[in-house]
Enzyme design. Structure first.
Site, mmCIF file in Angstrom:
data_model
loop_
_atom_site.group_PDB
_atom_site.id
_atom_site.type_symbol
_atom_site.label_atom_id
_atom_site.label_comp_id
_atom_site.label_asym_id
_atom_site.label_seq_id
_atom_site.Cartn_x
_atom_site.Cartn_y
_atom_site.Cartn_z
ATOM 1 C CG PHE A 112 3.623 5.526 -6.798
ATOM 2 C CD1 PHE A 112 3.569 6.717 -7.528
ATOM 3 C CD2 PHE A 112 4.845 5.268 -6.268
ATOM 4 C CE1 PHE A 112 4.483 7.598 -7.606
ATOM 5 C CE2 PHE A 112 6.042 6.245 -6.574
ATOM 6 C CZ PHE A 112 5.791 7.360 -7.134
ATOM 7 C CG ASP A 183 0.663 2.852 -1.316
ATOM 8 O OD1 ASP A 183 0.599 3.843 -0.591
ATOM 9 O OD2 ASP A 183 1.598 2.875 -1.979
ATOM 10 C CE1 TYR A 208 6.664 11.637 -0.366
ATOM 11 C CE2 TYR A 208 7.686 9.985 0.881
ATOM 12 C CZ TYR A 208 7.327 10.184 -0.144
ATOM 13 O OH TYR A 208 7.285 9.137 -0.959
ATOM 14 C CE LYS A 209 3.008 10.849 -1.979
ATOM 15 N NZ LYS A 209 3.391 11.655 -3.003
ATOM 16 N NE ARG A 355 0.044 14.872 -8.006
ATOM 17 C CZ ARG A 355 0.912 14.271 -7.523
ATOM 18 N NH1 ARG A 355 0.505 12.762 -7.355
ATOM 19 N NH2 ARG A 355 1.896 14.353 -6.893
#
Lengths: 396, 396
Positions: A112, A183, A208-209, A355
């Site tokens: 990321f 990560d 939060y995912k 996605r």
């Protein structure tokens, strides 16, 4: 065995929407509003300053950390919560670099971008000849050698879902004297992770995912027990101090991973996360993985049968990807906007990636079939040609 | 002119409690629970990922920053919100140090310890011969010279309330080529601050004290316009990138102070802050200061008349202190516990400070008189000798 039909009933899912974007922002658990209201009204409102003890606010980063720890295979007491993922990347990377004289930070182009930005900034600040080496994901193993200080990778590629072999890469790194920073942004709650078993040095992630902590939910950080007493937090704030309320003038790091705490914890966001973890506490991660793979395989088969214009961007082998499936299309952005307008919410990642996230807690085979039907219609009828789907929103 | 009787009616204040600890954690505005519930249910729950645009989550750190900016005399567009105060101290200090070859960070022993810890950690990481020089508060001016890189001070001493002369010290620093980092933790919402007028370089602060943002509310950071295009954020995360959603591999700082954003903003905490700032938006800071001084003078006169054992620890001149009043007592911890048990909530700071905050938005002269009566009784009857007040709580 987790009953995923039962967990689905625990979420607020807007009518007429199939939400395949839980890998970006997880949906709201039905129990969360009441838990947040409790934190605001009964804790903050009535307890005021005493809430730090009475409501357990001060202890919550470690308590919630352990509940996340179960999902990622961490030893109890070695995960804490707070700040954002980028801040935690900074701390983990700084701590790892403080343990070695080597100068190369090895990462990959599938990481990321924020992780790479943080590394760049840290290098500029720290100096000492540090260097960020970014290679293609498939070339990482070949670049692990005695020049590398830290291997910093995101396990699951945010665009393609490609999954790094954490056990193999960590073992290879260890053999070469290389420290690892993993990560887990797209891993925690997506698939079983075994940090302790792999011997990872540091790990970070967000909540939060897949973990449904809500927008702006705090990040987490793991420090392996063997480093817990020596890791340098770099951002050494008062809540990482051994005795924060003694207000000593000099810093003494707290015990273990608690030193990675920095400032005042986000109490209201933690309350939201507490509510979602009450669901996660009962989830069997192996069952989750099995179901996730079943859903994503069904989705790939359906889309490939119905949409010849979409090219699979994710690994075809389900064991080589996380819990998302991506397809490429030259008009991917507009096509995704059209899907969303027709009730199937995924997201777009430049330049051409559509996605879709598979989250067994609230997505089932019926949702997959319905999503495939919508996508097939959008692509078959080129619904994305409508002018309203052609402008680019600020946030994609 | 602000009507402080009217603002008092906007807060939830537990029955039978006089809350003189709004300088530690501000009380709950009555409007906050509904605003938070809206963010949780209507925004997160129903908008899901689209909330980043539709509900304005992404723009909120700058929008809320400007509303705080009005209270601290910042130019519009030069304050942003996020993370914790300690993290923001790190960024401000790192940015200032990147602008100079000098090596001394000058601070004082009245600074909040976390600011000093952060500086220590940064020095260890950055190297380059940096040094933290901590002097007594009254000696700061004498130590501002050409060896100093950065003057890093908290304007209002968290223990005594002593107020630094920001205008004079900043002018002196500027004349000596010294950059300034002002911590406004006990200033924002406590007294008028004029960052632009003083020519401050950087400022940071928190929003859970006087600003009533709730436990864990985010911090803010100010970068002077003259540095906005060049300041190095050090923690360079994706939301400080000029185009976060382009997912470029290299970092390009965003425009101005926006580059000080790091990771995903704390949406639910921001909603709470939004509700409290709706009150603050209408507050006249000069009227607030006049009222604050009137209250604190009344309190000092009352306590000194009734409690000969208490020694004033704050400056007697109201213009030389912030919006709190502290007294010393050898049994200060137990005495404060007894005050709290009798309905007057202040707090204790080691070794012997009893601290009382004056917050005109919800504390009035009647509260001051009632508090003085309770304190007089506690001290006169040595109520703090009761065994239950003698044990030390974990959090004081």
């Amino acid at each position: 065995m987790t009953d995923f039909a039962a967990t689905k009933a625990l979420f607020h899912l807007p009518d007429g929407m199939i939400y395949l974007d839980g890998n970006s922002l997880g949906p709201l658990p039905l129990a969360t509003p009441a838990r947040v209201a409790q934190a605001v009204q009964d804790e903050w409102g009535d307890m005021l300053i005493t809430g730090w003890n009475k409501a357990g606010w001060m202890a919550q980063p470690m308590a919630l950390g352990d509940r996340i720890g179960r999902l990622i295979g961490a030893e109890a007491g070695h995960v804490t919560l707070g700040d954002t993922l980028s801040v935690k990347v900074y701390q983990a990377l700084a701590a790892a670099l403080a343990m070695t004289d080597r100068t190369v930070i090895l990462s990959d182009s599938g990481n990321f971008p924020s992780d790479l930005y943080i590394a760049e900034g840290l290098i500029r600040a720290f100096g000492r000849g540090l260097e960020l080496r970014v290679v293609d994901p498939e070339d990482v193993a070949a670049h692990i050698d005695g020049s590398v200080a830290v291997l910093m990778l995101t396990q699951v590629d945010y665009r393609t879902g490609r999954l790094h072999d954490m056990a193999a890469l960590t073992a290879q790194a260890q053999a070469a004297g290389v420290l690892t920073v993993w990560d887990l942004a797209h891993s925690a709650g997506a698939l079983p992770v075994d940090l302790a078993g792999c011997g990872a040095d540091f790990a970070v992630g967000c909540t939060y995912k897949y973990l449904n902590g809500g927008p702006g939910a705090p990040a987490f950080i793991y420090v392996a027990p063997r480093h817990a007493a020596t890791a340098d937090p770099a951002l050494q704030g008062w809540l990482g101090h051994d005795a924060p309320f003694a207000f000593e003038q000099g810093y003494r790091p707290g015990a273990g991973v608690a030193r990675m705490r920095v400032g005042t914890p986000p109490v209201i966001q933690m309350a939201a996360l507490d509510a979602s973890l009450a669901i996660w506490d009962k989830v069997d991660m192996d069952a989750l993985r099995t179901t996730s793979i079943r859903l994503s395989q069904r989705f790939i088969a359906g889309v490939e049968a119905a949409c010849p214009d979409l090219t699979l961007a994710s690994p075809r082998d389900p064991h080589a990807r996380g819990s998302q499936v991506s397809f490429r299309h030259p008009q991917g952005y507009a096509a995704m906007q059209a899907c969303i307008a027709h009730g199937v919410v995924g997201d777009f990642r430049a330049p051409d990636i559509m996605r879709f996230g598979f989250t067994p807690l609230f997505i089932d085979a019926g949702d997959v079939d319905a999503a495939v039907a919508v996508i097939a219609r959008v692509m078959g009828e080129r619904l994305w040609d409508a002018p309203r789907f052609m402008e680019r929103a600020a946030v994609t």
